[in-house]
Design a protein around this motif. Structure first.
Motif, PDB file in Angstrom:
ATOM      1  N   ARG A 511     -10.221   6.618  -8.235  1.00 51.72           N
ATOM      2  CA  ARG A 511     -11.525   6.798  -7.627  1.00 51.72           C
ATOM      3  C   ARG A 511     -11.785   5.667  -6.646  1.00 51.72           C
ATOM      4  NH1 ARG A 511     -15.362   3.519 -10.244  1.00 51.72           N
ATOM      5  NH2 ARG A 511     -14.648   2.594 -12.218  1.00 51.72           N
ATOM      6  N   ASP A 512     -12.943   5.748  -6.008  1.00 48.18           N
ATOM      7  CA  ASP A 512     -13.324   4.729  -5.043  1.00 48.18           C
ATOM      8  C   ASP A 512     -13.969   3.567  -5.806  1.00 48.18           C
ATOM      9  OD1 ASP A 512     -13.849   3.348  -2.772  1.00 48.18           O
ATOM     10  OD2 ASP A 512     -15.546   4.589  -2.118  1.00 48.18           O
ATOM     11  N   TYR A 513     -13.199   2.509  -6.001  1.00 47.45           N
ATOM     12  CA  TYR A 513     -13.676   1.385  -6.793  1.00 47.45           C
ATOM     13  C   TYR A 513     -14.525   0.431  -5.938  1.00 47.45           C
ATOM     14  CZ  TYR A 513     -10.307   2.796 -10.353  1.00 47.45           C
ATOM     15  OH  TYR A 513      -9.614   3.496 -11.307  1.00 47.45           O
ATOM     16  N   HIS A 514     -15.604  -0.116  -6.511  1.00 52.38           N
ATOM     17  CA  HIS A 514     -16.458  -1.144  -5.893  1.00 52.38           C
ATOM     18  C   HIS A 514     -16.568  -2.310  -6.882  1.00 52.38           C
ATOM     19  CE1 HIS A 514     -17.644   1.517  -2.633  1.00 52.38           C
ATOM     20  NE2 HIS A 514     -17.835   2.485  -3.545  1.00 52.38           N
ATOM     21  N   PRO A 588      -5.816  -5.970  -1.069  1.00 52.47           N
ATOM     22  CA  PRO A 588      -4.946  -4.787  -0.959  1.00 52.47           C
ATOM     23  C   PRO A 588      -4.202  -4.556  -2.277  1.00 52.47           C
ATOM     24  CG  PRO A 588      -4.618  -6.306   0.874  1.00 52.47           C
ATOM     25  CD  PRO A 588      -5.381  -7.059  -0.168  1.00 52.47           C
ATOM     26  N   VAL A 589      -4.156  -3.295  -2.708  1.00 52.05           N
ATOM     27  CA  VAL A 589      -3.493  -2.913  -3.961  1.00 52.05           C
ATOM     28  C   VAL A 589      -2.455  -1.847  -3.620  1.00 52.05           C
ATOM     29  CG1 VAL A 589      -3.763  -1.958  -6.273  1.00 52.05           C
ATOM     30  CG2 VAL A 589      -5.537  -3.434  -5.308  1.00 52.05           C
ATOM     31  N   VAL A 590      -1.226  -2.056  -4.091  1.00 58.96           N
ATOM     32  CA  VAL A 590      -0.130  -1.117  -3.854  1.00 58.96           C
ATOM     33  C   VAL A 590       0.133  -0.355  -5.158  1.00 58.96           C
ATOM     34  CG1 VAL A 590       2.280  -0.852  -3.185  1.00 58.96           C
ATOM     35  CG2 VAL A 590       0.865  -2.623  -2.122  1.00 58.96           C
ATOM     36  N   VAL A 591       0.131   1.013  -5.055  1.00 51.74           N
ATOM     37  CA  VAL A 591       0.422   1.875  -6.207  1.00 51.74           C
ATOM     38  C   VAL A 591       1.714   2.623  -5.905  1.00 51.74           C
ATOM     39  CG1 VAL A 591      -0.400   3.703  -7.720  1.00 51.74           C
ATOM     40  CG2 VAL A 591      -2.027   2.142  -6.652  1.00 51.74           C
ATOM     41  N   THR A 592       2.690   2.554  -6.799  1.00 54.76           N
ATOM     42  CA  THR A 592       3.993   3.182  -6.616  1.00 54.76           C
ATOM     43  C   THR A 592       4.272   4.085  -7.807  1.00 54.76           C
ATOM     44  OG1 THR A 592       4.751   1.172  -5.488  1.00 54.76           O
ATOM     45  CG2 THR A 592       6.433   2.743  -6.193  1.00 54.76           C
ATOM     46  N   SER A 601       1.356   3.954  -2.064  1.00 58.40           N
ATOM     47  CA  SER A 601       0.221   3.902  -1.149  1.00 58.40           C
ATOM     48  C   SER A 601      -0.494   2.575  -1.364  1.00 58.40           C
ATOM     49  CB  SER A 601      -0.727   5.075  -1.388  1.00 58.40           C
ATOM     50  OG  SER A 601      -1.322   4.962  -2.667  1.00 58.40           O
ATOM     51  N   THR A 602      -1.193   2.116  -0.306  1.00 59.32           N
ATOM     52  CA  THR A 602      -1.919   0.852  -0.364  1.00 59.32           C
ATOM     53  C   THR A 602      -3.388   1.116  -0.143  1.00 59.32           C
ATOM     54  OG1 THR A 602       0.000  -0.338   0.507  1.00 59.32           O
ATOM     55  CG2 THR A 602      -2.131  -1.448   0.620  1.00 59.32           C
ATOM     56  N   SER A 603      -4.222   0.617  -1.021  1.00 58.04           N
ATOM     57  CA  SER A 603      -5.669   0.744  -0.922  1.00 58.04           C
ATOM     58  C   SER A 603      -6.273  -0.656  -0.932  1.00 58.04           C
ATOM     59  CB  SER A 603      -6.232   1.558  -2.085  1.00 58.04           C
ATOM     60  OG  SER A 603      -5.656   2.841  -2.109  1.00 58.04           O
ATOM     61  N   THR A 604      -7.223  -0.894  -0.032  1.00 58.09           N
ATOM     62  CA  THR A 604      -7.874  -2.202   0.054  1.00 58.09           C
ATOM     63  C   THR A 604      -9.211  -2.140  -0.656  1.00 58.09           C
ATOM     64  OG1 THR A 604      -6.781  -2.657   2.158  1.00 58.09           O
ATOM     65  CG2 THR A 604      -8.713  -3.990   1.601  1.00 58.09           C
ATOM     66  N   LEU A 605      -9.382  -3.011  -1.640  1.00 56.06           N
ATOM     67  CA  LEU A 605     -10.612  -3.064  -2.405  1.00 56.06           C
ATOM     68  C   LEU A 605     -11.468  -4.223  -1.909  1.00 56.06           C
ATOM     69  CD1 LEU A 605      -9.284  -2.485  -6.041  1.00 56.06           C
ATOM     70  CD2 LEU A 605     -10.154  -0.802  -4.399  1.00 56.06           C
ATOM     71  N   SER A 629     -20.674  -4.938   0.143  1.00 56.18           N
ATOM     72  CA  SER A 629     -19.476  -4.361   0.745  1.00 56.18           C
ATOM     73  C   SER A 629     -19.702  -3.979   2.192  1.00 56.18           C
ATOM     74  CB  SER A 629     -19.022  -3.143  -0.066  1.00 56.18           C
ATOM     75  OG  SER A 629     -20.003  -2.130   0.022  1.00 56.18           O
ATOM     76  N   MET A 630     -20.966  -3.685   2.558  1.00 52.75           N
ATOM     77  CA  MET A 630     -21.300  -3.374   3.955  1.00 52.75           C
ATOM     78  C   MET A 630     -21.463  -4.623   4.790  1.00 52.75           C
ATOM     79  SD  MET A 630     -21.387  -0.090   4.222  1.00 52.75           S
ATOM     80  CE  MET A 630     -22.362   0.146   5.707  1.00 52.75           C
TER      81      MET A 630
END
Length: 816
Positions: A511-514, A588-592, A601-605, A629-630
């Motif tokens: 999900r979209d983590y905050h 940045p988080v990398v999921v393999t 894929s890489t997602s930046t939190l 975050s904004m």
């Protein structure tokens, strides 16, 4: 008192009492001496018993030694029976009563009382003769008890005590014997031995059974011999014929006669009928009347179809006729057919148990057997309770549709196959001997996406469009095989195609983590727990690996700890996080995944720094985290939210004000009816409004002289028309021919048009004048005037409209 008859028989007991009482003398007029004997024989306890009693008393006195001679005591006399024959209609004297005191002077009066006195019997009060007055019926009343008394006519005192006697009605044979409990119905088993009791008939006779043979009955057979006989005295009917067969004759009618008077002539008789039925015993076995049964059945007949019926005849009925049919092993095949017994008709029903194929076998031969369920070896041997026959079943050829070699097909193919790749093939053949060629096709309804195609000649199925397991993991395709000649018969089969997964999708965070981190968080504390998802479906299951993007320098703030269970945690590396230093961090988080090849894929939190409560929760929760975050403060975010709300409220208020003003404006609008195109739009009636008034009366506008479609005039069109009319008004005067002709044409149209309004609505046609410096006085160009075709033609309210200034105005300066 003496009873006497023509033979002068005197009663000895009365003579013995001559010293103590007056004696009665009775004369009995009887036809024979038998009647007199009967009188004395039927006095068991009367006269004779009195004598015995007296003698016993005297003997007792002598035994006691008494020397005194006692006198006999006076006793009451009971006179016994007199007789009268029944059914004798002639009045006759049946006896005479006479007292010893009667000297023939008629000083004694005889009186008779009791049953039938005065009605059936009467006594002559002077002579004492007793007469029967009417015909008597013994079956109605067998005897009468009467009392006789002799009265002295002078003193009216009884000469003798009242005496009682009986008059008995003698029986004659006047009744017919009657059978009881009719009708008689009986049954016996067939094949019963001789002497078997069938039934007993019983008759009664109303005559006196103690008098002669009037009621003595004898039974005999009138009808039913030689099969039955009856015992003469008891009326018991028995069989007299051996082995009576129900199948030959089931019902017998036996007529039995009964006679009185022991069957002598002159007696009466009657008869009755006894219905005797023979009940069934199992003395017959089933028998086939045909040695061969032939049937025909189509090769495409469904299982359970009735092939035919056979019937074995059994003369018995009921449970003795129940039988069972069996099929012995087929001479050429086994278990293709079965046979069942119909419980109602006892028929053997032959049913199809296995599919037929004319091309494989054209006929079947089998043996059928029928046997009784209940047997009785007293009548037949065991083998006689069964019978056999032969069945011949012919298979008829039918044009059959093609048959697939397999009832169902199931294939597995990997996704993302190249278009044109062969998946598999189906095969069908014509089972008929003709063996017609076959063409294959895919039912479009089963393959709406047209993902596959088939070769019509050999049934090969190939991929026609790229397959995606994540979109559709199963395809159920219906393939049809149709003959190309004759009847074009067809059949279909279902092909199940399973799309296998390949690793063609990258894993992503679930999900979209905050995430946020509280000020004062210690190093090593968990900040956020992460999980991932992947649309792929590997056989061994998902396994995700979490890591950070490789950098030149190690991240001094956070690290990712892989839990090896498809989850990972973001952990703080240091303890000095404050909002003054920095409000947010990017991680940045990398999921393999574990596929082959592995995809990632890489997602930046965005990790926000929050002033948390003592329990560790951010005060404003996700709102503050979102604001951080904004990249804006909480106050700025609230300001952004308040401004749109304020603008919306002002817009609603302005809309309400405009709507209110529009309603007020509509209340002041003038409604004018559209004029015909043939009439100048500046023709109006101008009326006076009152003393000194300068108002214009538009209460009665001109109405059309003929009906025409209504339309709404635009304000620009009205202004242009008015300007043209003003220009022409300066050139045309009242003496002009054009103006005069116009007036005449309008009058003619008004006279000929039946749909115009009344004349008084068009009051006056006037010429405004020419060369007026102020121009036209018409109010058609008023800013408040709007022509509405659907409004009423007459408006009672006068309107004051603002005209063009009177001085200095020219045509071009006039405003409409």
């Amino acid at each position: 008192m003496n009873w006497s008859s023509d033979t002068s028989i005197n009663c000895p007991l009365a003579m013995a009492r001559a010293e103590e009482m007056h004696a009665w003398t009775v004369k009995m007029s009887t036809p024979s001496v038998l009647a007199v004997v009967t009188v004395f024989s039927m006095i068991p306890g009367g006269v004779l018993s009195d004598t015995r009693a007296t003698q016993g008393l005297e003997a007792q006195q002598l035994a006691q030694g008494s020397t005194i001679l006692h006198r006999r005591l006076k006793r009451g006399w009971i006179w016994k029976q007199l007789f009268v024959p029944e059914e004798d209609p002639t009045p006759r004297v049946i006896g005479q009563l006479k007292s010893d005191s009667d000297r023939g002077e008629f000083s004694i009066k005889y009186i008779l009382s009791g049953e039938g006195a005065g009605d059936a019997f009467q006594i002559d009060e002077y002579s004492g003769e007793i007469r029967a007055l009417k015909k008597l019926d013994r079956e109605e009343k067998a005897f009468y008890i009467l009392q006789a008394q002799a009265i002295n006519r002078k003193t009216n005192e009884p000469e003798e005590p009242q005496s009682e006697f009986i008059i008995k009605v003698l029986d004659i044979n006047d009744n017919v014997p009657q059978f009881q409990n009719e009708p008689y119905v009986s049954s016996i088993p067939e094949m019963s031995p001789i002497g078997t009791t069938v039934a007993q008939v019983t008759a009664t006779d109303a005559d006196d059974p103690m008098f002669g043979n009037n009621a003595k009955l004898i039974y005999s057979i009138l009808q039913g011999e030689p099969y039955f006989s009856v015992q003469p005295k008891t009326g018991i009917i028995v069989t007299s014929w051996p082995n009576m067969d129900r199948e030959a004759r089931e019902v017998y009618l036996v007529v039995v006669q009964v006679k009185d008077m022991l069957g002598l002539s002159g007696g009466y008789s009657s008869s009755t009928t006894v219905t005797v039925s023979l009940t069934d015993v199992n003395d017959n076995g089933p028998t086939f009347h045909q040695h061969l049964y032939t049937f025909a059945i189509s090769e495409n007949a469904a299982l359970g179809t009735t092939v035919g019926k056979i019937m074995a005849q059994d003369g018995d009925i009921g449970i003795n006729a129940k039988m069972t049919y069996i099929l012995e092993e087929d001479l050429e095949e086994n278990s293709t057919f079965i046979i069942q017994t119909d419980p109602l008709t006892q028929e053997g029903v032959i049913l199809l148990a296995k599919p037929l194929d004319y091309e494989s076998k054209t006929r079947y031969v089998a043996a059928a057997e029928a046997f009784n369920d209940h047997v009785d070896t007293r009548f037949l041997a065991l083998d006689e309770f069964r019978d056999r026959t032969t069945l011949k079943i012919v298979v008829e050829d039918v044009d059959e549709p093609p048959a697939f070699l397999s009832p169902v097909y199931e294939w597995k193919v990997p996704e993302n196959l190249a278009v044109g790749t062969v998946v598999g093939s189906v095969s069908a053949r014509d089972t008929d001997r003709v063996n017609n060629p076959i063409r294959y096709s895919i039912d479009k309804r089963s393959d709406a996406t047209k993902a596959f195609k088939i070769d019509p000649n050999n049934g090969t199925i190939a991929v026609a469009k790229a397959l995606d397991r994540e979109t559709t993991d199963w395809h159920n395709v219906t393939v049809e095989a149709k003959e190309t000649t004759q009847n074009h018969l067809s059949s279909s089969v279902v092909v199940f195609i399973k799309v296998l997964d390949i690793n063609d999708n990258v894993p992503r965070l679930a999900r979209d983590y905050h995430p946020y981190i509280c000020e004062g968080t210690q190093a090593g504390e968990l900040i956020q727990l992460l999980s991932a998802v992947d649309p792929d479906d590997p056989v061994e299951g998902h396994h995700f690996y979490f890591s950070m993007v490789p950098e030149r320098h190690i991240n001094p703030n956070f690290t990712i700890r892989d839990n090896q269970d498809n989850t990972a945690g973001i952990v703080a590396r240091r303890s000095t996080f404050t909002r003054k230093d920095r409000t947010q961090y990017l991680l940045p988080v990398v999921v393999t995944d574990s596929g082959s090849p592995a995809l990632s894929s890489t997602s930046t939190l965005t990790i926000s720094v929050c002033s948390c409560q003592p329990a560790g929760h951010c005060p404003t929760g996700g709102v503050e985290a979102f604001a951080l975050s904004m990249g804006v403060s909480m106050q700025t975010l609230l300001g952004f939210l308040v401004c749109p709300v304020t603008l919306i409220a002002l817009s609603v208020l302005m809309l309400m004000v405009r709507r209110h003003r529009r309603k007020q404006q509509e209340g002041l609008d003038v409604e004018v009816k559209e004029l015909p195109e043939t009439i100048s739009q500046k023709l109006f009636y101008y009326g006076e409004t009152g003393a000194g008034g300068v108002g214009l009366d538009f209460s009665q506008p001109v109405v059309p002289l003929r009906p025409h479609p209504r339309r709404r005039l635009r304000r620009e069109d009205v202004r242009a028309s008015i300007r043209m009319s003003l220009r022409e008004s300066h050139l045309i005067g009242p003496e002009d021919e054009v103006f005069g002709q116009f007036i005449l044409d309008r009058l003619a149209e008004a006279d000929q048009d039946p749909y115009v309004s009344p004349f008084d609505c068009l009051r006056t046609y006037a010429y405004e004048g020419s060369g007026s410096p102020t121009g036209s006085l018409s109010s058609l160009d008023s800013s408040t005037l709007e022509i509405e075709p659907d409004q009423p033609v007459c408006n009672p309210r006068p309107y004051l409209v603002r005209l063009t200034p009177w001085q200095g105005g020219v045509e071009e300066d006039t405003t409409f």
